[in-house]
Design a protein around this motif. Structure first.
Motif, PDB file in Angstrom:
ATOM      1  N   LEU A  61       0.809  -1.229   0.000  1.00  0.00           N
ATOM      2  CA  LEU A  61       0.000   0.000   0.000  1.00  0.00           C
ATOM      3  C   LEU A  61       0.836   1.270   0.000  1.00  0.00           C
ATOM      4  O   LEU A  61       0.298   2.366  -0.160  1.00  0.00           O
ATOM      5  CB  LEU A  61      -0.941  -0.006   1.213  1.00  0.00           C
ATOM      6  CG  LEU A  61      -1.957  -1.160   1.255  1.00  0.00           C
ATOM      7  CD1 LEU A  61      -2.864  -1.026   2.471  1.00  0.00           C
ATOM      8  CD2 LEU A  61      -2.775  -1.225  -0.018  1.00  0.00           C
ATOM      9  N   SER A  93       0.867   3.928   4.496  1.00  0.00           N
ATOM     10  CA  SER A  93      -0.011   3.135   3.636  1.00  0.00           C
ATOM     11  C   SER A  93      -1.140   3.984   3.053  1.00  0.00           C
ATOM     12  O   SER A  93      -1.697   4.845   3.723  1.00  0.00           O
ATOM     13  CB  SER A  93      -0.613   1.971   4.429  1.00  0.00           C
ATOM     14  OG  SER A  93       0.391   1.098   4.883  1.00  0.00           O
ATOM     15  N   ASP A  94      -1.481   3.697   1.808  1.00  0.00           N
ATOM     16  CA  ASP A  94      -2.587   4.362   1.122  1.00  0.00           C
ATOM     17  C   ASP A  94      -3.641   3.311   0.806  1.00  0.00           C
ATOM     18  O   ASP A  94      -3.474   2.500  -0.114  1.00  0.00           O
ATOM     19  CB  ASP A  94      -2.081   5.017  -0.160  1.00  0.00           C
ATOM     20  CG  ASP A  94      -3.191   5.729  -0.925  1.00  0.00           C
ATOM     21  OD1 ASP A  94      -4.338   5.748  -0.442  1.00  0.00           O
ATOM     22  OD2 ASP A  94      -2.902   6.260  -2.016  1.00  0.00           O
ATOM     23  N   LEU A  95      -4.731   3.295   1.574  1.00  0.00           N
ATOM     24  CA  LEU A  95      -5.735   2.248   1.423  1.00  0.00           C
ATOM     25  C   LEU A  95      -6.460   2.335   0.077  1.00  0.00           C
ATOM     26  O   LEU A  95      -7.084   1.361  -0.354  1.00  0.00           O
ATOM     27  CB  LEU A  95      -6.754   2.313   2.564  1.00  0.00           C
ATOM     28  CG  LEU A  95      -7.609   1.054   2.749  1.00  0.00           C
ATOM     29  CD1 LEU A  95      -6.734  -0.145   3.115  1.00  0.00           C
ATOM     30  CD2 LEU A  95      -8.681   1.265   3.803  1.00  0.00           C
ATOM     31  N   ASP A  96      -6.366   3.459  -0.599  1.00  0.00           N
ATOM     32  CA  ASP A  96      -6.994   3.564  -1.917  1.00  0.00           C
ATOM     33  C   ASP A  96      -6.389   2.582  -2.910  1.00  0.00           C
ATOM     34  O   ASP A  96      -7.002   2.247  -3.934  1.00  0.00           O
ATOM     35  CB  ASP A  96      -6.850   4.987  -2.458  1.00  0.00           C
ATOM     36  CG  ASP A  96      -7.739   5.978  -1.725  1.00  0.00           C
ATOM     37  OD1 ASP A  96      -8.747   5.537  -1.123  1.00  0.00           O
ATOM     38  OD2 ASP A  96      -7.437   7.183  -1.729  1.00  0.00           O
ATOM     39  N   ILE A  97      -5.178   2.111  -2.619  1.00  0.00           N
ATOM     40  CA  ILE A  97      -4.508   1.145  -3.487  1.00  0.00           C
ATOM     41  C   ILE A  97      -5.055  -0.260  -3.265  1.00  0.00           C
ATOM     42  O   ILE A  97      -4.929  -1.141  -4.117  1.00  0.00           O
ATOM     43  CB  ILE A  97      -2.976   1.175  -3.228  1.00  0.00           C
ATOM     44  CG1 ILE A  97      -2.420   2.562  -3.578  1.00  0.00           C
ATOM     45  CG2 ILE A  97      -2.236   0.094  -4.002  1.00  0.00           C
ATOM     46  CD1 ILE A  97      -0.967   2.745  -3.177  1.00  0.00           C
ATOM     47  N   PRO A  99      -8.053  -1.907  -3.247  1.00  0.00           N
ATOM     48  CA  PRO A  99      -8.910  -2.642  -4.197  1.00  0.00           C
ATOM     49  C   PRO A  99      -8.160  -3.157  -5.421  1.00  0.00           C
ATOM     50  O   PRO A  99      -8.362  -4.304  -5.840  1.00  0.00           O
ATOM     51  CB  PRO A  99      -9.972  -1.598  -4.584  1.00  0.00           C
ATOM     52  CG  PRO A  99     -10.030  -0.673  -3.414  1.00  0.00           C
ATOM     53  CD  PRO A  99      -8.608  -0.576  -2.937  1.00  0.00           C
ATOM     54  N   ASP A 100      -7.294  -2.344  -5.996  1.00  0.00           N
ATOM     55  CA  ASP A 100      -6.542  -2.782  -7.171  1.00  0.00           C
ATOM     56  C   ASP A 100      -5.574  -3.905  -6.820  1.00  0.00           C
ATOM     57  O   ASP A 100      -5.376  -4.838  -7.611  1.00  0.00           O
ATOM     58  CB  ASP A 100      -5.765  -1.608  -7.784  1.00  0.00           C
ATOM     59  CG  ASP A 100      -6.674  -0.616  -8.497  1.00  0.00           C
ATOM     60  OD1 ASP A 100      -7.798  -1.010  -8.856  1.00  0.00           O
ATOM     61  OD2 ASP A 100      -6.264   0.535  -8.674  1.00  0.00           O
ATOM     62  N   ARG A 122     -14.300   4.761   6.862  1.00  0.00           N
ATOM     63  CA  ARG A 122     -13.934   4.759   5.448  1.00  0.00           C
ATOM     64  C   ARG A 122     -13.239   3.462   5.064  1.00  0.00           C
ATOM     65  O   ARG A 122     -13.466   2.920   3.975  1.00  0.00           O
ATOM     66  CB  ARG A 122     -13.021   5.958   5.150  1.00  0.00           C
ATOM     67  CG  ARG A 122     -12.564   6.033   3.697  1.00  0.00           C
ATOM     68  CD  ARG A 122     -11.729   7.287   3.464  1.00  0.00           C
ATOM     69  NE  ARG A 122     -11.180   7.305   2.122  1.00  0.00           N
ATOM     70  CZ  ARG A 122     -10.045   6.702   1.774  1.00  0.00           C
ATOM     71  NH1 ARG A 122      -9.369   6.012   2.678  1.00  0.00           N
ATOM     72  NH2 ARG A 122      -9.614   6.771   0.521  1.00  0.00           N
ATOM     73  N   ASP A 123     -12.387   2.949   5.942  1.00  0.00           N
ATOM     74  CA  ASP A 123     -11.697   1.694   5.652  1.00  0.00           C
ATOM     75  C   ASP A 123     -12.696   0.568   5.425  1.00  0.00           C
ATOM     76  O   ASP A 123     -12.570  -0.215   4.471  1.00  0.00           O
ATOM     77  CB  ASP A 123     -10.763   1.321   6.806  1.00  0.00           C
ATOM     78  CG  ASP A 123      -9.560   2.244   6.916  1.00  0.00           C
ATOM     79  OD1 ASP A 123      -9.516   3.248   6.167  1.00  0.00           O
ATOM     80  OD2 ASP A 123      -8.675   1.987   7.745  1.00  0.00           O
ATOM     81  N   ILE A 126     -14.445   0.618   2.027  1.00  0.00           N
ATOM     82  CA  ILE A 126     -13.632   0.075   0.937  1.00  0.00           C
ATOM     83  C   ILE A 126     -13.704  -1.445   0.929  1.00  0.00           C
ATOM     84  O   ILE A 126     -13.853  -2.076  -0.124  1.00  0.00           O
ATOM     85  CB  ILE A 126     -12.170   0.558   1.070  1.00  0.00           C
ATOM     86  CG1 ILE A 126     -12.099   2.064   0.765  1.00  0.00           C
ATOM     87  CG2 ILE A 126     -11.242  -0.227   0.140  1.00  0.00           C
ATOM     88  CD1 ILE A 126     -10.734   2.667   0.991  1.00  0.00           C
ATOM     89  N   HIS A 127     -13.631  -2.056   2.110  1.00  0.00           N
ATOM     90  CA  HIS A 127     -13.668  -3.513   2.197  1.00  0.00           C
ATOM     91  C   HIS A 127     -15.032  -4.074   1.807  1.00  0.00           C
ATOM     92  O   HIS A 127     -15.117  -5.167   1.226  1.00  0.00           O
ATOM     93  CB  HIS A 127     -13.303  -3.961   3.615  1.00  0.00           C
ATOM     94  CG  HIS A 127     -11.890  -3.669   3.995  1.00  0.00           C
ATOM     95  ND1 HIS A 127     -10.824  -4.028   3.213  1.00  0.00           N
ATOM     96  CD2 HIS A 127     -11.351  -3.050   5.073  1.00  0.00           C
ATOM     97  CE1 HIS A 127      -9.693  -3.652   3.783  1.00  0.00           C
ATOM     98  NE2 HIS A 127      -9.995  -3.053   4.925  1.00  0.00           N
TER      99      HIS A 127
END
Length: 261
Positions: A61, A93-97, A99-100, A122-123, A126-127
């Motif tokens: 991440l 860490s960047d949680l936006d990464i 999903p990819d 927000r975390d 995403i999950h």
């Protein structure tokens, strides 16, 4: 299939459920990846003894490595993508990464189980959004059930369907809520009840799943039953006990193969 294992509050056994369900699926021949998605309070790796492995999900991440480099094979049969216990790792860490990264490897596995952070944030959003299905973990207590309902509602808002709910740590209190009462509140089916079992605590201390620690303990049999339900091959816990009394791995696979015909 990507399954996010979620709970509205901490301490209900979500991480333990994720780890043991993954091992159970592996025992019936499924290729399983278990992901520690709780990057701020990571502890899934402790069960598998991977807490010191580098690189980890945090390095993925922070774009310091490819996701495949941070996946490790465990001797139980599952693959694990651990998160670091390091605060510094979390900060970069960047949680936006996320999903990819998961999408990049998901097709390599029959099941990807994500141990999501507890609560609504927000975390968690995403999950929930990345998952094909959501599995909610509850205990037979009012606060856990109320928070589980919020997870259900959030899953519906994310457009992700729910497999059902797991009722964990049952049998501790004669006054605990009944399954039909809980189902009425959360408006979801309880697909498996995991009994209170001291072997779960013992197995965690030994850095093992309870299925590896003692396959004949009540919790182990319940997790095997859960795995068969998720794969669409339901049998009762009594049948699981019969299988264990013969030969753990070969007999489960033999019995499971009948459902594919």
């Amino acid at each position: 299939m990507i399954i996010t294992v979620a709970s509205g509050k901490g301490g209900v056994g979500k991480t333990t459920t994720t780890a043991n369900l993954g091992v159970a699926l592996s025992k019936i021949g499924k290729n399983v990846l278990i992901v520690d998605g709780d990057i701020s309070m990571a502890n899934l790796a402790l069960i598998f003894g991977f807490e010191k492995k580098r690189p980890s999900l945090h390095e993925v991440l922070s774009e310091e490595c490819e996701v495949g480099e941070a996946i490790y094979k465990h001797n139980s049969g599952v693959s694990v993508l651990p998160a670091s216990l390091s605060i510094e790792g979390y900060k970069k860490s960047d949680l936006d990464i996320f999903p990819d990264a998961i999408s990049e490897v998901a097709d390599d596995y029959d099941y990807v189980l994500i141990d999501a952070p507890a609560g609504l944030n927000r975390d968690m959003a995403i999950h929930l959004a990345i998952a094909d299905k959501v599995l909610i973990v509850l205990t037979p207590e009012l606060f856990s059930i109320a928070d589980g309902l919020k997870i259900k509602q959030s899953s519906e808002m994310a457009g992700t369907s729910i497999i059902g709910a797991i009722l964990n740590r049952t049998g501790r209190d004669y006054g605990e809520m009944k399954i039909d009462e809980i189902e009425m509140i959360v408006q979801e089916k309880i697909i498996c009840a995991i009994p209170e079992d001291g072997n779960i605590r013992n197995s965690t201390l030994k850095r093992r799943s309870v299925i590896e620690y003692d396959p004949n303990t009540p919790a182990s049999k319940a997790y095997m039953e859960l795995a068969l339900k998720i794969t669409g091959s339901y049998v009762s816990v009594n049948k699981i006990e019969e299988i264990y009394n013969e030969n753990l791995t070969s007999k489960i696979k033999r019995f499971f193969s009948k459902f594919k015909r």
